[in-house]
Design a protein around this motif. Sequence first.
Motif, PDB file in Angstrom:
ATOM      1  N   UNK A  38     -19.464  30.179  41.786  1.00 52.21           N
ATOM      2  CA  UNK A  38     -18.064  30.592  41.885  1.00 52.21           C
ATOM      3  C   UNK A  38     -17.257  29.499  42.585  1.00 52.21           C
ATOM      4  N   UNK A  39     -15.924  29.541  42.462  1.00 54.59           N
ATOM      5  CA  UNK A  39     -15.113  28.499  43.107  1.00 54.59           C
ATOM      6  C   UNK A  39     -15.504  28.326  44.576  1.00 54.59           C
ATOM      7  N   UNK A  40     -15.510  27.080  45.043  1.00 55.76           N
ATOM      8  CA  UNK A  40     -15.948  26.828  46.417  1.00 55.76           C
ATOM      9  C   UNK A  40     -15.033  27.465  47.447  1.00 55.76           C
ATOM     10  N   UNK A  41     -15.627  27.822  48.572  1.00 58.32           N
ATOM     11  CA  UNK A  41     -14.873  28.450  49.657  1.00 58.32           C
ATOM     12  C   UNK A  41     -14.191  27.432  50.561  1.00 58.32           C
ATOM     13  N   UNK A  42     -13.552  27.940  51.585  1.00 58.34           N
ATOM     14  CA  UNK A  42     -12.750  27.118  52.501  1.00 58.34           C
ATOM     15  C   UNK A  42     -13.581  26.035  53.189  1.00 58.34           C
ATOM     16  N   UNK A  43     -14.770  26.396  53.664  1.00 56.10           N
ATOM     17  CA  UNK A  43     -15.608  25.431  54.373  1.00 56.10           C
ATOM     18  C   UNK A  43     -16.002  24.278  53.448  1.00 56.10           C
ATOM     19  N   UNK A  44     -16.413  24.610  52.231  1.00 64.48           N
ATOM     20  CA  UNK A  44     -16.780  23.604  51.227  1.00 64.48           C
ATOM     21  C   UNK A  44     -15.597  22.680  50.955  1.00 64.48           C
ATOM     22  N   UNK A  45     -14.427  23.249  50.739  1.00 64.82           N
ATOM     23  CA  UNK A  45     -13.237  22.466  50.413  1.00 64.82           C
ATOM     24  C   UNK A  45     -12.808  21.569  51.572  1.00 64.82           C
ATOM     25  N   UNK A  46     -12.935  22.064  52.781  1.00 65.46           N
ATOM     26  CA  UNK A  46     -12.557  21.270  53.954  1.00 65.46           C
ATOM     27  C   UNK A  46     -13.457  20.037  54.080  1.00 65.46           C
ATOM     28  N   UNK A  47     -14.769  20.247  53.927  1.00 68.01           N
ATOM     29  CA  UNK A  47     -15.715  19.129  54.004  1.00 68.01           C
ATOM     30  C   UNK A  47     -15.430  18.129  52.888  1.00 68.01           C
ATOM     31  N   UNK A  48     -15.201  18.637  51.676  1.00 67.59           N
ATOM     32  CA  UNK A  48     -14.914  17.775  50.540  1.00 67.59           C
ATOM     33  C   UNK A  48     -13.649  16.951  50.776  1.00 67.59           C
ATOM     34  N   UNK A  49     -12.607  17.582  51.306  1.00 67.51           N
ATOM     35  CA  UNK A  49     -11.343  16.888  51.555  1.00 67.51           C
ATOM     36  C   UNK A  49     -11.511  15.795  52.608  1.00 67.51           C
ATOM     37  N   UNK A  50     -12.218  16.109  53.684  1.00 71.27           N
ATOM     38  CA  UNK A  50     -12.426  15.128  54.756  1.00 71.27           C
ATOM     39  C   UNK A  50     -13.193  13.915  54.228  1.00 71.27           C
ATOM     40  N   UNK A  51     -14.316  14.163  53.553  1.00 75.64           N
ATOM     41  CA  UNK A  51     -15.151  13.059  53.074  1.00 75.64           C
ATOM     42  C   UNK A  51     -14.436  12.259  51.980  1.00 75.64           C
ATOM     43  N   UNK A  52     -13.780  12.946  51.051  1.00 72.70           N
ATOM     44  CA  UNK A  52     -13.032  12.249  49.991  1.00 72.70           C
ATOM     45  C   UNK A  52     -11.935  11.379  50.586  1.00 72.70           C
ATOM     46  N   UNK A  53     -11.227  11.906  51.577  1.00 71.16           N
ATOM     47  CA  UNK A  53     -10.134  11.151  52.206  1.00 71.16           C
ATOM     48  C   UNK A  53     -10.647   9.909  52.909  1.00 71.16           C
ATOM     49  N   UNK A  54     -11.741  10.064  53.652  1.00 69.78           N
ATOM     50  CA  UNK A  54     -12.308   8.915  54.363  1.00 69.78           C
ATOM     51  C   UNK A  54     -12.759   7.834  53.378  1.00 69.78           C
ATOM     52  N   UNK A  55     -13.394   8.259  52.290  1.00 69.54           N
ATOM     53  CA  UNK A  55     -13.822   7.294  51.269  1.00 69.54           C
ATOM     54  C   UNK A  55     -12.618   6.656  50.592  1.00 69.54           C
ATOM     55  N   UNK A  56     -11.593   7.451  50.298  1.00 72.19           N
ATOM     56  CA  UNK A  56     -10.392   6.920  49.645  1.00 72.19           C
ATOM     57  C   UNK A  56      -9.748   5.824  50.498  1.00 72.19           C
ATOM     58  N   UNK A  57      -9.557   6.105  51.784  1.00 70.22           N
ATOM     59  CA  UNK A  57      -8.885   5.120  52.640  1.00 70.22           C
ATOM     60  C   UNK A  57      -9.744   3.871  52.833  1.00 70.22           C
ATOM     61  N   UNK A  58     -11.062   4.041  52.898  1.00 73.40           N
ATOM     62  CA  UNK A  58     -11.940   2.879  53.018  1.00 73.40           C
ATOM     63  C   UNK A  58     -11.882   2.027  51.743  1.00 73.40           C
ATOM     64  N   UNK A  59     -11.809   2.676  50.588  1.00 70.94           N
ATOM     65  CA  UNK A  59     -11.870   1.975  49.301  1.00 70.94           C
ATOM     66  C   UNK A  59     -10.531   1.444  48.820  1.00 70.94           C
ATOM     67  N   UNK A  60      -9.451   1.807  49.495  1.00 71.29           N
ATOM     68  CA  UNK A  60      -8.120   1.384  49.050  1.00 71.29           C
ATOM     69  C   UNK A  60      -8.075  -0.142  48.949  1.00 71.29           C
ATOM     70  N   UNK A  61      -7.694  -0.624  47.766  1.00 69.45           N
ATOM     71  CA  UNK A  61      -7.615  -2.063  47.541  1.00 69.45           C
ATOM     72  C   UNK A  61      -8.934  -2.703  47.148  1.00 69.45           C
ATOM     73  N   UNK A  62     -10.010  -1.908  47.076  1.00 67.88           N
ATOM     74  CA  UNK A  62     -11.321  -2.426  46.673  1.00 67.88           C
ATOM     75  C   UNK A  62     -11.604  -2.024  45.220  1.00 67.88           C
ATOM     76  N   UNK A  63     -12.691  -2.528  44.666  1.00 71.90           N
ATOM     77  CA  UNK A  63     -12.998  -2.268  43.253  1.00 71.90           C
ATOM     78  C   UNK A  63     -13.604  -0.885  43.012  1.00 71.90           C
ATOM     79  N   UNK A  64     -14.187  -0.265  44.025  1.00 75.76           N
ATOM     80  CA  UNK A  64     -14.778   1.072  43.871  1.00 75.76           C
ATOM     81  C   UNK A  64     -13.700   2.140  44.056  1.00 75.76           C
ATOM     82  N   UNK A  65     -13.913   3.283  43.407  1.00 72.55           N
ATOM     83  CA  UNK A  65     -12.976   4.403  43.528  1.00 72.55           C
ATOM     84  C   UNK A  65     -13.742   5.696  43.752  1.00 72.55           C
ATOM     85  N   UNK A  66     -13.093   6.644  44.437  1.00 73.40           N
ATOM     86  CA  UNK A  66     -13.701   7.945  44.705  1.00 73.40           C
ATOM     87  C   UNK A  66     -13.011   8.998  43.847  1.00 73.40           C
TER      88      UNK A  66
END
Length: 197
Positions: A38-66
Amino acid sequence: MKFTDLDLSKSYTYADYLKWQFDERLELIKGKISKMSPPPGEMHQRISTILSSELYFYLKGKSCHVYSAPFDVRLSRTINDKQVITVVQPDICVICNPKKIDERGCLGAPDIVVEILSPGNNKKELQNKYEVYEEAGILEYWLIYPAEKTLSKYVLKAGQFQALRPLTVGDEITTNVLPGFALNLSEVFEDNILDKY
């Protein structure tokens, strides 16, 4: 056609997958239909958002994408969609080869795949996806266990995943795929949020 009309004993391809217009979220694992949790709950979404954001900011301007789910990853060693029998939607993936990206998602193995486990999908993530991720040649597979506040990381060596020491609150996530990336798991498992679960 409804999801209940599908013959779950049959094998399907990506061409079949593209025709389906169901409310249910599905994946194909080696041609077999796998109904997603079933659709992920709040805890799942919060963890996903934090990790995705950290990877996005680290990768900004680099060849890899998240990329975050829903995002189709077609696992195939060929570039022919007709031969694709595995289509998954990892919670997060990092892709460093832009030639693998098209308007429908990713064709081929991402460099890193992250799955955040929810109650009820542990068996699928641990068995089915582990096997197809390893076979596809994904360099790193991260499994996050929110309730335990742990991360298990598998690194591909000589075609097989090798498990590294499990990480928990206070440990840092690092990866050879992204030299210089480091994230303390305390930030991923914000204690004040997860303690209520």
